[in-house]
Design a protein around this motif. Structure first.
Motif, PDB file in Angstrom:
ATOM      1  N   THR A 223      52.695  18.344  38.249  1.00 34.42           N
ATOM      2  CA  THR A 223      52.112  16.921  37.334  1.00 34.42           C
ATOM      3  C   THR A 223      50.635  17.297  37.610  1.00 34.42           C
ATOM      4  N   PHE A 224      49.973  16.889  38.282  1.00 33.11           N
ATOM      5  CA  PHE A 224      48.307  17.321  38.178  1.00 33.11           C
ATOM      6  C   PHE A 224      48.296  18.792  37.489  1.00 33.11           C
ATOM      7  N   ASP A 225      48.828  19.794  37.562  1.00 31.94           N
ATOM      8  CA  ASP A 225      48.321  20.065  36.691  1.00 31.94           C
ATOM      9  C   ASP A 225      48.491  20.388  35.118  1.00 31.94           C
ATOM     10  N   LYS A 226      49.094  19.850  34.711  1.00 29.47           N
ATOM     11  CA  LYS A 226      49.557  19.114  33.487  1.00 29.47           C
ATOM     12  C   LYS A 226      48.861  17.950  32.908  1.00 29.47           C
ATOM     13  N   LEU A 227      48.201  17.872  33.880  1.00 32.95           N
ATOM     14  CA  LEU A 227      47.309  16.201  33.313  1.00 32.95           C
ATOM     15  C   LEU A 227      45.593  16.889  33.377  1.00 32.95           C
ATOM     16  N   PHE A 228      45.182  17.071  34.191  1.00 34.88           N
ATOM     17  CA  PHE A 228      44.112  17.975  34.504  1.00 34.88           C
ATOM     18  C   PHE A 228      43.694  19.538  33.416  1.00 34.88           C
ATOM     19  N   GLN A 229      45.027  20.014  32.597  1.00 33.82           N
ATOM     20  CA  GLN A 229      44.633  20.732  31.630  1.00 33.82           C
ATOM     21  C   GLN A 229      44.394  19.779  30.691  1.00 33.82           C
ATOM     22  N   ALA A 230      46.007  19.262  30.461  1.00 30.08           N
ATOM     23  CA  ALA A 230      45.524  18.250  29.133  1.00 30.08           C
ATOM     24  C   ALA A 230      43.847  17.298  28.658  1.00 30.08           C
ATOM     25  N   THR A 231      43.948  17.096  30.248  1.00 30.05           N
ATOM     26  CA  THR A 231      42.619  16.328  29.989  1.00 30.05           C
ATOM     27  C   THR A 231      41.020  16.222  29.376  1.00 30.05           C
ATOM     28  N   ALA A 232      41.420  17.630  30.112  1.00 27.24           N
ATOM     29  CA  ALA A 232      39.829  18.656  29.882  1.00 27.24           C
ATOM     30  C   ALA A 232      39.711  19.129  28.860  1.00 27.24           C
ATOM     31  N   SER A 233      38.066  19.014  28.729  1.00 26.43           N
ATOM     32  CA  SER A 233      37.864  19.438  27.302  1.00 26.43           C
ATOM     33  C   SER A 233      37.675  20.818  27.552  1.00 26.43           C
ATOM     34  N   ASP A 234      37.049  21.435  26.415  1.00 26.85           N
ATOM     35  CA  ASP A 234      37.046  23.210  26.203  1.00 26.85           C
ATOM     36  C   ASP A 234      35.769  23.092  27.303  1.00 26.85           C
ATOM     37  N   VAL A 235      34.313  22.438  26.985  1.00 27.57           N
ATOM     38  CA  VAL A 235      33.698  22.390  28.143  1.00 27.57           C
ATOM     39  C   VAL A 235      33.305  21.085  28.291  1.00 27.57           C
ATOM     40  N   THR A 236      32.738  20.887  29.326  1.00 22.56           N
ATOM     41  CA  THR A 236      32.685  19.571  30.166  1.00 22.56           C
ATOM     42  C   THR A 236      30.975  19.634  30.473  1.00 22.56           C
TER      43      THR A 236
ATOM     44  N   GLY B 160      19.705  21.565  33.816  1.00 25.94           N
ATOM     45  CA  GLY B 160      19.392  20.156  34.385  1.00 25.94           C
ATOM     46  C   GLY B 160      20.801  19.542  34.704  1.00 25.94           C
ATOM     47  N   TYR B 161      21.866  20.426  34.173  1.00 30.19           N
ATOM     48  CA  TYR B 161      23.087  19.717  34.414  1.00 30.19           C
ATOM     49  C   TYR B 161      24.329  20.537  34.605  1.00 30.19           C
ATOM     50  N   LYS B 162      25.072  19.959  35.515  1.00 30.64           N
ATOM     51  CA  LYS B 162      26.255  20.727  35.485  1.00 30.64           C
ATOM     52  C   LYS B 162      27.194  21.111  34.158  1.00 30.64           C
ATOM     53  N   VAL B 163      27.766  22.011  33.385  1.00 30.74           N
ATOM     54  CA  VAL B 163      28.612  22.611  32.428  1.00 30.74           C
ATOM     55  C   VAL B 163      29.775  23.649  33.303  1.00 30.74           C
ATOM     56  N   GLN B 164      30.639  23.247  32.714  1.00 26.05           N
ATOM     57  CA  GLN B 164      32.305  24.012  33.412  1.00 26.05           C
ATOM     58  C   GLN B 164      32.944  24.136  32.062  1.00 26.05           C
ATOM     59  N   THR B 165      33.599  24.446  31.998  1.00 30.05           N
ATOM     60  CA  THR B 165      35.180  24.903  30.979  1.00 30.05           C
ATOM     61  C   THR B 165      36.300  23.741  31.763  1.00 30.05           C
ATOM     62  N   ALA B 166      37.467  24.510  30.836  1.00 26.46           N
ATOM     63  CA  ALA B 166      38.277  23.323  30.642  1.00 26.46           C
ATOM     64  C   ALA B 166      38.654  23.719  32.388  1.00 26.46           C
ATOM     65  N   LYS B 167      39.662  25.214  32.230  1.00 27.85           N
ATOM     66  CA  LYS B 167      39.510  26.097  33.673  1.00 27.85           C
ATOM     67  C   LYS B 167      38.793  25.280  34.945  1.00 27.85           C
ATOM     68  N   GLU B 168      37.423  25.472  35.227  1.00 27.99           N
ATOM     69  CA  GLU B 168      36.940  25.128  35.802  1.00 27.99           C
ATOM     70  C   GLU B 168      37.215  23.785  36.562  1.00 27.99           C
ATOM     71  N   VAL B 169      37.201  22.548  35.933  1.00 28.36           N
ATOM     72  CA  VAL B 169      37.084  21.394  35.712  1.00 28.36           C
ATOM     73  C   VAL B 169      38.261  21.331  36.638  1.00 28.36           C
ATOM     74  N   ALA B 170      39.378  21.397  35.492  1.00 31.38           N
ATOM     75  CA  ALA B 170      41.296  21.352  36.341  1.00 31.38           C
ATOM     76  C   ALA B 170      41.038  22.140  37.544  1.00 31.38           C
ATOM     77  N   ASP B 171      40.270  22.965  37.948  1.00 29.91           N
ATOM     78  CA  ASP B 171      41.023  24.074  39.772  1.00 29.91           C
ATOM     79  C   ASP B 171      39.798  22.936  40.112  1.00 29.91           C
ATOM     80  N   ALA B 172      38.958  22.382  39.894  1.00 26.43           N
ATOM     81  CA  ALA B 172      38.000  21.380  40.555  1.00 26.43           C
ATOM     82  C   ALA B 172      38.721  19.890  41.186  1.00 26.43           C
ATOM     83  N   ASN B 173      39.987  19.584  39.659  1.00 25.39           N
ATOM     84  CA  ASN B 173      40.460  18.395  40.116  1.00 25.39           C
ATOM     85  C   ASN B 173      41.677  18.987  41.113  1.00 25.39           C
ATOM     86  N   GLN B 174      42.338  20.335  40.931  1.00 27.42           N
ATOM     87  CA  GLN B 174      43.724  19.995  41.280  1.00 27.42           C
ATOM     88  C   GLN B 174      42.950  20.442  42.797  1.00 27.42           C
ATOM     89  N   LYS B 175      41.841  21.054  43.335  1.00 25.23           N
ATOM     90  CA  LYS B 175      41.647  21.276  44.873  1.00 25.23           C
ATOM     91  C   LYS B 175      41.692  20.181  45.614  1.00 25.23           C
TER      92      LYS B 175
END
Length: 859
Positions: free
Chosen positions: A45-58, A243-258
């Motif tokens: 459930t959380f995997d699908k949610l995080f993958q769906a809500t993360a943009s290509d890069v944040t 000076g900013y935090k730049v993350q890919t969709a996978k990095e955001v999803a992985d961090a949330n999933q962790k």
């Protein structure tokens, strides 16, 4: 093939006697499988949610966490200037970019000031409506927010709180309270795990959450066709710098999933631990079942041996029966596990965490593990009875059923049990006298294991002694029927010991946790009484902070003698030994906090720590860094400048409340931190004028009614909240332990049922010489009660010993009061007698319905 046929025939001939053992295997395997399916489904459930809500890069502000927004000490999310959006759009490979702002540190209320936050612990999110959200949300009623007077809410929250279009909603943040009316309701296109989400338009969200426009918490970037996320991240980083935090969709999803997995792993291992306890209890049931079946078939096995069956064949025959039992119970258990998982999902739904059965995840490892575990445990549990069956001599065909007990084996067992119990008691003593909790916890664990095994091994010896005592106290009043019940319980001490041990395990854990929980509450209450010198504690919900206008409302309340502000922050410390300690906690408070919390000092006076450019440190910190009174520490405050503070007090580590805290005054903090960057209050303490406590408490409640995010507690409320919190945890643990106790009850039922079969001829003879059906039922019920009470005595005594030892270790952390919850212990003891009565219902009923002549004719 002959062995297999014999095993199948015996299994089917005794299928009724195997049923309860199969249920025990089913429950244990079902709980394991259900836990795995439930946690795997939550992961999906959380995997699908995080993958769906993360943009290509944040792109997010540097102060934000890896998995999302982190609110600063000012109560506002970290932000970046809106100019970042323009720079991102210029980066190579960017197809689109959109700025947004959101916060999880907000309280949302309806027109009646009732909170709209989830009850499951899931976050409340307030943010600006944007294209990225439109990917996972569909507006099903009304319109998206346009202008400051409109807000959109997710459908789940709207349904739960009966919100409809046009309803007034208040969003409370560090900036203030913003009111808007519901303009739309949006439904998740993926599973919503329980968060409450409120959308404003971007400009209003900026003003409401941060207090100014022209800033964003995040920039959501979409890649141009053919550009990978990794490449896009590299291009955006090159355009913005570091000076900013730049993350890919996978990095955001992985961090949330962790973050989610850390919670799920705790839940999974805790539930599997309780399933393991149920398995352990089930082992006794299986051992008892096969032991009694082997004893009842002694003549049959002797005949098999007389006509040529080898020991190995007899042994193998019993193990094949166990294998069949394990396979049937495990297969049914895996199926039941899926049902248990669905039930847990429905239960979470009632708590506000919505999990869809569409995401039900049954990994191939789940049924394999369930089958393997159930079969292996069952076969291992049947090994000793099978080995005993293989030792049956052909001469046994000439004897009555029931193998004579091995006296030598009984002596060896008793000696081994005494050695194990003694070693366990010694380990518990070492744990109770340990100087450090870490070392003592290892001895505690060893002592628990050894005493548990020791009591199980020594069970028959204890059964012989305790059942006689219980018989004298409980059974003799029932006359000859009571004496017969006592003798039946004593007839096979090994069986009685094993049956009681199954119940003992669950009740020992209940008693241990009751003692620990009660001692924690009593110790914390004692600490509050001794150290807290304030009447009222005002604290916010949802990890929010207290705003200046709310502090002003507290200070203007009539009847208060003093108000103390409490503001934790972080700083980089440079100590006299030359070490620099990053992000070290330091608390700013009013000087009156030295009165509100009577913290012991080992050097100096805590009131002096609130003098200008002064501070306190705790004892361990001082010892580690060679600090003494008069030492100077360079403190570089977060969002401020560096100060040279003099150590005026060293506080004792022998405390629970604010253990390890270091203090300075708010005036000192204000000297080095600009006004706009000063941290907000985490708590506020207030004390009433003499004799005006009740009136001041009522006045505080009234003054803060318009601030629903704040809770006012007096010391009684605080103690009750602490007790309720620990009580809820214990109730949840008791609920999980109920599985093991249910399996133990099945064990008592099975023992009695097989005992009735074993004594069929004896029962017929007793009925023939005048024993009434009513007396027969009473005899069996009394036998069951004495076995259950025997198990309860062992379990409660052992558990209280474990709990008292654990409390000695807790005392090293300041929880020094040992409190035995006698009402709980007595209730459990009395309930165990009713468990015995309940377990005897069916066996007693069946025994009373026996045909007397057929029973006498039984071999």
């Amino acid at each position: 093939m002959t062995v297999l046929k014999t095993s199948m025939r015996n299994f089917l001939a005794h299928k009724g006697r195997m049923a309860l053992s199969a249920i025990a295997v089913l429950l244990s395997v079902g709980f394991v499988s259900g836990t795995l399916v439930f946690t795997d489904t939550m992961n999906t459930t959380f995997d699908k949610l995080f993958q769906a809500t993360a943009s290509d890069v944040t792109v997010s502000a540097k102060g934000s966490s890896d998995s999302g927004e982190t609110t600063s000490r000012t109560g506002k999310p970290p932000v970046m200037p809106a100019s970042v959006l323009g720079e991102v759009r210029k980066a190579e490979g960017v197809r689109a970019a959109e700025g947004t702002v959101f916060s999880t540190s907000a309280t949302v209320v309806d027109a009646h000031l009732d909170k709209l936050s989830p009850s499951s612990g899931a976050p409340t999110i307030v943010g600006g409506w944007n294209g990225n959200d439109a990917r996972t949300m569909k507006i099903t009623s009304g319109t998206a927010p346009k202008g400051p007077g409109q807000v959109m809410v997710d459908a789940d929250t709207a349904d739960k709180h009966h919100l409809k279009l046009g309803d007034d909603i208040g969003v409370i943040t560090a900036v203030g309270t913003h009111h808007a009316r519901v303009s739309g309701i949006a439904t998740f296109t993926v599973t919503n795990p329980g968060a409450a989400i409120f959308y404003l338009d971007t400009k209003t969200a900026q003003q409401t959450l941060v207090g100014r426009t022209g800033v964003y918490t995040n920039v959501n970037v979409t890649a141009a066709k053919g550009v990978t996320d990794a490449r896009l991240k590299k291009n955006v980083t090159a355009a913005l710098g570091h000076g900013y935090k730049v993350q890919t969709a996978k990095e955001v999803a992985d961090a949330n999933q962790k973050d989610v997995e850390s919670f799920l792993n705790v839940m999974r291992y805790a539930m599997l631990g309780f399933a393991g306890i149920a398995f352990l209890v089930g082992i006794f049931l299986i051992i008892n079942t096969f032991s009694m079946l082997v004893a009842q078939r002694t003549r049959e096995i002797g005949l098999m041996r007389a006509i040529g069956s080898s020991r190995r064949q007899v042994n193998r025959s019993v193990l094949i029966e166990a294998l069949l039992l394990g396979v049937i119970g495990s297969v049914l258990g895996v199926g039941a596990g899926v049902g248990i998982a669905v039930g847990l999902m429905k239960l979470m739904g009632t708590m506000g965490m919505h999990l869809s059965t569409d995401d039900l995840t049954v990994a191939w490892t789940t049924p394999v593990l369930g089958l393997l575990l159930g079969v292996v445990v069952t076969v291992l549990a049947a090994y000793l009875p099978a080995r005993r069956a293989g030792k049956v001599s052909p001469m046994a065909a000439l004897r009555d059923a029931g193998a004579p007990a091995d006296a030598r084996a009984g002596i060896v067992r008793a000696l081994l049990g005494l050695v194990l119990t003694g070693a366990g008691a010694a380990s518990l003593y070492v744990a109770a006298t340990a100087d450090k909790a870490k070392g003592g916890s290892g001895w505690l664990g060893l002592g628990v294991v050894l005493t548990l095994i020791g009591f199980v091994v020594i069970g028959p010896l204890l059964a012989g002694a305790l059942v006689r005592v219980l018989g004298a106290v409980m059974l003799r009043i029932f006359g000859p029927v009571g004496r017969m019940a006592e003798r039946n319980a004593l007839r096979n001490p090994r069986r009685t010991g094993a049956t009681g041990a199954a119940l003992m395990i669950g009740l020992a854990l209940v008693a241990c946790l009751s003692v620990v929980g009660s001692s924690m509450v009593a110790s914390a209450t004692d600490q509050l009484d001794k150290t807290v010198g304030t009447d009222f504690i005002i604290s916010p919900d949802n990890e929010q902070l207290i705003k200046p206008q709310e502090v002003a409302a507290v200070k203007s309340t009539p009847g208060l003698a003093r108000v103390t502000e409490y503001r934790p922050t972080q700083a980089d410390f440079t100590t006299p030994d030359g070490k620099t300690l990053k992000d070290t906690a330091i608390t700013g408070a009013d000087p009156t906090y030295a009165t509100d919390l009577r913290t012991k000092t080992v050097a100096g006076d805590l009131e002096d720590a609130y003098r200008p450019d002064s501070m306190s440190v705790h004892q361990k910190f001082a010892e580690d860094h060679g600090i003494h009174l008069g030492s100077r520490i360079t403190v570089a405050f977060e969002n401020g400048s560096a100060a040279r503070l003099t150590v005026r007090a060293i506080t004792s580590d022998d405390t629970v409340i604010d253990k390890g805290a270091m203090y300075t005054s708010l005036a000192t903090m204000a000297t080095y931190i600009p006004v706009g960057r000063m941290p907000l209050d985490q708590m506020v303490f207030a004390s009433a004028k003499d004799g005006q406590q009740a009136a001041a408490y009522k006045a505080l409640k009234t003054a803060l009614h318009r601030y629903p995010e704040l809770t006012v507690r007096d010391q009684t409320d605080y103690k009750k909240a602490l007790k309720d919190q620990i009580g809820q945890l214990l109730n949840m643990i008791y609920g999980l332990l109920a599985l093991a106790i249910i399996v133990a009850i099945l064990g008592v039922v099975n023992t009695l049922a097989l005992s009735v079969v074993e004594r069929t001829r004896e029962i017929g003879l007793m009925r023939a010489i005048g024993l009434s059906r009513r007396q027969l039922r009473r005899m069996i019920r009394l036998e069951s009660v004495v076995i259950a009470v025997f198990g309860a005595l062992l379990g409660l005594g052992l558990g209280m010993g474990w709990g008292a030892t654990a409390q000695k270790l807790l005392a090293l952390a300041g929880l020094k009061v040992l409190d035995i919850p006698w009402p709980t212990i007595i209730t459990v003891f009395v309930a165990s007698a009713f468990v015995g009565l309940f377990a005897a219902l069916i066996p007693a009923f069946r025994a009373a319905r026996m045909n007397v002549l057929n029973a006498i004719a039984t071999d």
